[in-house]
Design an enzyme around this catalytic site. Sequence first.
Site, PDB file in Angstrom:
ATOM      1  N   HIS A  43       0.854  -1.198   0.000  1.00  9.71           N
ATOM      2  CA  HIS A  43       0.000   0.000   0.000  1.00  9.71           C
ATOM      3  C   HIS A  43       0.886   1.242   0.000  1.00  9.71           C
ATOM      4  O   HIS A  43       1.730   1.417   0.881  1.00  9.71           O
ATOM      5  CB  HIS A  43      -0.929   0.005   1.221  1.00  9.71           C
ATOM      6  CG  HIS A  43      -2.016  -1.016   1.126  1.00  9.71           C
ATOM      7  ND1 HIS A  43      -2.510  -1.693   2.212  1.00  9.71           N
ATOM      8  CD2 HIS A  43      -2.703  -1.457   0.040  1.00  9.71           C
ATOM      9  CE1 HIS A  43      -3.468  -2.524   1.794  1.00  9.71           C
ATOM     10  NE2 HIS A  43      -3.593  -2.400   0.490  1.00  9.71           N
ATOM     11  N   GLU A  64       1.789   3.866   3.004  1.00  6.24           N
ATOM     12  CA  GLU A  64       2.268   3.352   4.295  1.00  6.24           C
ATOM     13  C   GLU A  64       3.798   3.422   4.338  1.00  6.24           C
ATOM     14  O   GLU A  64       4.496   2.417   4.348  1.00  6.24           O
ATOM     15  CB  GLU A  64       1.707   1.927   4.494  1.00  6.24           C
ATOM     16  CG  GLU A  64       0.173   1.968   4.536  1.00  6.24           C
ATOM     17  CD  GLU A  64      -0.518   0.620   4.408  1.00  6.24           C
ATOM     18  OE1 GLU A  64       0.151  -0.426   4.441  1.00  6.24           O
ATOM     19  OE2 GLU A  64      -1.760   0.613   4.263  1.00  6.24           O
ATOM     20  N   ARG A 103      -3.113   4.815  -2.190  1.00 10.70           N
ATOM     21  CA  ARG A 103      -3.044   3.459  -1.647  1.00 10.70           C
ATOM     22  C   ARG A 103      -2.784   2.390  -2.726  1.00 10.70           C
ATOM     23  O   ARG A 103      -1.962   1.491  -2.548  1.00 10.70           O
ATOM     24  CB  ARG A 103      -4.379   3.135  -0.958  1.00 10.70           C
ATOM     25  CG  ARG A 103      -4.586   1.681  -0.553  1.00 10.70           C
ATOM     26  CD  ARG A 103      -5.999   1.519   0.020  1.00 10.70           C
ATOM     27  NE  ARG A 103      -6.397   0.141   0.244  1.00 10.70           N
ATOM     28  CZ  ARG A 103      -6.318  -0.485   1.409  1.00 10.70           C
ATOM     29  NH1 ARG A 103      -5.796   0.112   2.453  1.00 10.70           N
ATOM     30  NH2 ARG A 103      -6.743  -1.728   1.533  1.00 10.70           N
ATOM     31  N   HIS A 133       2.483  -3.339   7.024  1.00 14.03           N
ATOM     32  CA  HIS A 133       1.480  -2.306   6.748  1.00 14.03           C
ATOM     33  C   HIS A 133       1.477  -1.290   7.883  1.00 14.03           C
ATOM     34  O   HIS A 133       2.073  -1.471   8.925  1.00 14.03           O
ATOM     35  CB  HIS A 133       0.075  -2.931   6.669  1.00 14.03           C
ATOM     36  CG  HIS A 133      -0.136  -3.793   5.475  1.00 14.03           C
ATOM     37  ND1 HIS A 133      -0.912  -3.420   4.409  1.00 14.03           N
ATOM     38  CD2 HIS A 133       0.343  -5.030   5.175  1.00 14.03           C
ATOM     39  CE1 HIS A 133      -0.908  -4.378   3.501  1.00 14.03           C
ATOM     40  NE2 HIS A 133      -0.140  -5.374   3.940  1.00 14.03           N
ATOM     41  N   GLU A 151       0.513  -4.308  11.296  1.00 14.59           N
ATOM     42  CA  GLU A 151       0.021  -2.937  11.103  1.00 14.59           C
ATOM     43  C   GLU A 151       0.790  -2.100  12.117  1.00 14.59           C
ATOM     44  O   GLU A 151       0.525  -2.154  13.311  1.00 14.59           O
ATOM     45  CB  GLU A 151      -1.491  -2.849  11.375  1.00 14.59           C
ATOM     46  CG  GLU A 151      -2.359  -3.616  10.393  1.00 14.59           C
ATOM     47  CD  GLU A 151      -2.611  -2.870   9.079  1.00 14.59           C
ATOM     48  OE1 GLU A 151      -2.168  -1.713   8.951  1.00 14.59           O
ATOM     49  OE2 GLU A 151      -3.248  -3.469   8.188  1.00 14.59           O
TER      50      GLU A 151
HETATM   51 ZN   LIG Z   1      -1.898  -1.554   4.200  1.00 12.73          ZN
END
Ligand SMILES: [Zn+2]
Length: 414
Positions: A172, A175, A228, A298, A374
Amino acid sequence: MRLLYLTVLLGNFILISGEKVRYDNYHVYSINVESAKQLKVLQDLKNSHDGILFMETPISLGKPIDIVVSPHKFTNISALFNAYEIKNEIKIENLQTLIDAEQPEVLCSSFDWKQYHDTAAIYKWLDELIRRHRKILTDYTYGRSYENRPLRAVKLSHKAGNPTIFIESTIHAREWITVATATYILNELLTSRDAEIKALAKNFDWVFVPIVNVDGYEFAHTTNRLWRKNRNPYSDMWNCVGADLNRNFDFHHTEEGSSTDSCDETYAGPSSFSEPETLALSKFIKTFDNIKLYLSFHSYSQLLLFPYGHSTAVHATNHDDLYQIGQKTTQAIKRRYGTDYTTGNIAETIYLASGNSIDWVYAAHNVSLTYTFEFRDNGHFGFILPADQIIPNSLEVIDGLKAMINEAKLLQYL
Ligand SMILES: [Zn+2]
């Protein structure tokens, strides 16, 4: 020069190609979804693509969602919040001030972890690293992106027969903390004097794909900080460009938690592996037959997630082990700075997300340990994490990785 007009967030200004999107006075709201009726209203709002950027897809009740709202939509959104009694707070008053403060005031020309770097700087650093460590690093260009940029990876290996740890980062585009952390870890594995890190470098092969979504990452640097998806032009409309690469893998493709609408942030692509970036990555992954641990980096939310994402009805066969290893990891992450992570399967911990990479690696490539990190934070800065948090984030993640690998050894996965 052909001028390309893009209406940003369907907002009230026009962007001319080559200029950066600005988010002056845009608010970030944190909203609570407490009833099915509210959920439906928010889902309709998201699907209408009407000047509101959702940071997450509203799928379940009880979880706060961050949305970005342009100034000309403040009145509408307030009316909607009032009409449906949706609890909300303004988390960020002016998104542009965060973007302006993200990088240090004086940028350094050499590579470091005090600022975020673009693709050219990261690839140049990789080249230098490979030159310096010829005997232990292998350089790969495993494909080309839609816009024909090289898709690169590097393997660190001290000896034959090691189990492989595979790290995939920046699928993404917005990020940025992910590639910063991935490169920090690679550098530590090469240079650290810490005995435990040296042992990790010696006893495992480490494969790093630092920037999966290289076109999107470049676009997020040059044009739109909040981009993204990749840059495959499914339509001329600015937000209808690109597929979500982490919904494009060939495992329950286009089921729950992904979209068939190319204007959506979670557009899964017309078919599985329709995107050059995911097709090339999947082929590259298949060339390794000894992957014991697969990690996908992420941000944000401070979560450590494992399969599955496509359904809440089915648990991974080793769900309990994945959870136990996850717990040891999050406890270790917390020790250094008190950063709180939550662990669990994707579908029940965050939201349904089918066609994601770790489900595919787990189910189709038979890797028993696959996790999505994350990273920081919990939405105070969100994707615009200030560069002075790159090193703290990296250090706590390395603490987590040590604990993860130790627990996986105890449970005989490694
Ligand atoms: Zn992501």
